[in-house]
Scaffold this active site. Structure first.
Site, mmCIF file in Angstrom:
data_model
loop_
_atom_site.group_PDB
_atom_site.id
_atom_site.type_symbol
_atom_site.label_atom_id
_atom_site.label_comp_id
_atom_site.label_asym_id
_atom_site.label_seq_id
_atom_site.Cartn_x
_atom_site.Cartn_y
_atom_site.Cartn_z
ATOM 1 C CG ASP A 127 20.524 -38.018 -3.988
ATOM 2 O OD1 ASP A 127 20.972 -38.976 -4.648
ATOM 3 O OD2 ASP A 127 19.311 -37.757 -3.872
ATOM 4 N N GLY B 264 12.627 -38.653 -0.112
ATOM 5 C CA GLY B 264 12.291 -39.714 -1.049
ATOM 6 C C GLY B 264 10.880 -40.223 -0.832
ATOM 7 C CB THR C 238 4.696 -42.644 1.594
ATOM 8 O OG1 THR C 238 4.944 -42.807 0.197
ATOM 9 C CG2 THR C 238 3.544 -43.549 2.011
ATOM 10 C CB THR D 49 17.413 -37.794 0.560
ATOM 11 O OG1 THR D 49 16.134 -38.311 0.181
ATOM 12 C CG2 THR D 49 17.810 -36.690 -0.416
ATOM 13 N NE ARG E 66 16.130 -27.228 -2.926
ATOM 14 C CZ ARG E 66 17.283 -27.875 -3.102
ATOM 15 N NH1 ARG E 66 18.408 -27.178 -3.249
ATOM 16 N NH2 ARG E 66 17.308 -29.181 -3.142
ATOM 17 C CD GLU F 292 -1.336 -2.348 2.087
ATOM 18 O OE1 GLU F 292 -2.121 -2.997 2.788
ATOM 19 O OE2 GLU F 292 -0.110 -2.618 1.999
#
Length: 374
Positions: free
Chosen positions: A206, A304, A309, A202, A190, A54
Site C-alpha cells: 500500500d 495485515g 494475529t 502492508t 490515530r 478542574e
C-alpha cells in the site's frame, strides 16, 4: 442523592471525551461544578500541557459570575496534587473553597494513588470516590495501564467485508474496504495514539503514510516490522521520515547483510531498531517493551492479518476496533483475515462492547480483557 450524583458524573464523563485525541499521553478528564443541583461551571482537559479540567471548571464559574466556594465538584479522575506542566489541581480546589468532591476513578500514577484525594480530605473537603468508576476507568484504560505497569496499550484495528476480506484483489480500481465516515473515525483514532505499527507487507502493498489526517499537531511514531529489512528506500514513509518519526524494526543479521539499505534508511532520517527474531518474525513482546521505554503509552496496530494475529496469539492486544462494511467481495477480495486467525487457539471475546454505525459500515469496539485484569 445517588441518582443526582450519577447524573452530574455522567455529564463530566461526556465532557472528558472532548479531549480525546488532544491530551494524550495525559488522561482525558472532565469536571462539573454544582450548586443547589444546578451546574455553574464545566471544564475538561483540552490539550496536552494546558490547564486541567478542574482548573478550567473553576475558571468557567468565575467567567459566568459564579463563586465556586461552597459548591460540589464532580471529576472523572482523581485531581493531581503535584506540580508538572501545570499547577496542582488540589491546591486550586482548596483555594476555590469547594466543600465536596466526587471522583470517578483514582489515578494509579506513582505521584497520585489516592494522594490527591487524601490532601483534599485533610483540607476539610468531603471526598467520595468510585462513582461511575467503570466508565471512568474505561475512558482512560490506556493511561491506567501505562501509569500502573509502564506497558503501552495495544489497539488492533482493521476493516473487513462481510466475508472477512481485508483487501481488494490486485488490479482492482477500488482502494479502500471501508467507507469515508469509517476512515474519518479511524483517523480520529490515530490522533489518540503515540505510535502506529504495520508489517512490511502492508508497506510493500500500500505504500502508506500512516499519519492522522487532519493531524491537529499530532505526529505519532510510525513503526514498521521488517525482520528481513525489505523496506523500499523510495517509499513514502522514508520520504517523510525527517518530518514525522519512522522506526524500522528489524534483526541485527538483516542490518549486517544489507549495510547499504541500512545506511539509506538512516540517511533519510529513520531509525533502525534491532530486536530478537523468533521463527522469522520480530519478537513482539520485546518491541512493546522498547516502545514503552520510549514513553509510548498507546500503540495502534494497523498491520495485515499476519501482524494482527501475531499480537492476538501472544496475548499482547488490549483493544480492538473492527470496521465491517456491508459487502461480499468474494473473488474480488484478495486477503482474508479468518485463515491467519485460525492460528489463534485460545477462545477470545470482547468486553464492554460498543457498536456504532458510520454510514453503511458498522464499527465494533471492545476490550480483549476485563478492567480488573489491567
Amino acid at each position: 442523592m445517588q441518582d443526582t450524583d450519577e447524573k452530574f458524573m455522567l455529564l463530566a464523563l461526556k465532557l472528558a471525551q472532548r479531549g480525546m485525541g488532544r491530551v494524550e499521553p495525559n488522561p482525558a478528564v472532565g469536571c462539573v461544578i454544582v450548586r443547589d443541583n444546578h451546574v455553574i461551571g464545566k471544564g475538561w482537559h483540552k490539550a496536552f500541557g494546558g490547564p486541567h479540567a478542574e482548573v478550567n471548571a473553576i475558571e468557567d464559574c468565575k467567567k459566568h459570575g459564579f463563586d465556586p466556594a461552597g459548591t460540589v465538584m464532580y471529576v472523572t479522575l482523581e485531581p493531581c496534587c503535584h506540580y508538572g506542566k501545570t499547577g496542582s489541581c488540589t491546591d486550586a480546589i482548596i483555594a476555590a473553597g469547594l466543600v465536596r468532591v466526587v471522583i470517578a476513578a483514582i489515578d494509579p500514577s506513582a505521584h497520585a494513588q489516592g494522594k490527591g484525594a487524601e490532601k483534599l480530605r485533610k483540607a476539610g473537603i468531603v471526598v467520595q470516590t468510585g462513582l461511575c468508576q467503570q466508565q471512568g476507568r474505561l475512558l482512560n484504560a490506556a493511561f491506567m495501564k501505562f501509569a500502573a505497569a509502564g506497558r503501552c496499550w495495544v489497539v488492533l484495528k482493521w476493516a473487513q467485508s462481510i466475508d472477512g476480506k481485508v483487501a481488494w484483489a490486485s488490479g482492482s480500481s477500488e482502494r479502500w474496504i471501508s467507507g469515508e465516515l469509517s476512515r474519518k473515525d479511524a483517523h480520529k483514532l490515530r490522533r489518540q495514539v503515540g505510535a502506529i505499527l504495520v508489517g512490511i507487507n502492508t508497506v510493500l502493498a500500500d505504500d502508506p503514510l500512516l499519519t492522522p489526517r487532519p493531524g491537529m499537531g499530532k505526529r505519532p511514531v510510525r513503526v514498521v516490522l521488517d525482520a528481513d529489512l525489505r523496506i523500499p528506500p523510495d517509499c513514502r514513509l522514508l520520504a517523510t521520515a525527517k518530518k514525522i518519526p519512522v522506526l524500522v524494526v528489524t534483526s541485527e543479521q538483516a542490518v549486517e547483510q544489507n549495510p547499504q539499505l541500512a545506511g539509506q534508511i538512516r540517511q533519510k532520517g529513520a531509525e533502525l531498531l534491532t530486536v530478537p527474531v523468533v521463527q522469522g518474525k520480530c519478537d513482539l513482546l520485546f518491541v512493546l517493551e522498547r516502545l514503552s521505554g520510549r514513553g509510548i503509552s498507546r500503540l495502534l496496530v494497523e498491520g495485515g492479518p499476519t501482524v494482527i494475529t501475531g499480537f492476538l496469539q501472544a496475548g499482547l492486544a488490549d483493544e480492538a476496533y473492527i470496521y465491517i462494511t456491508p459487502k461480499i467481495l468474494g473473488g474480488r477480495g484478495n486477503v482474508g483475515i479468518s485463515q491467519p486467525m485460525a492460528a489463534v487457539t485460545s477462545d477470545l471475546g470482547l468486553y464492554y462492547v460498543d457498536v456504532k454505525r458510520f454510514g453503511d459500515d458498522v464499527r465494533i469496539k471492545g476490550l480483549l480483557h476485563r478492567l480488573e485484569e489491567i
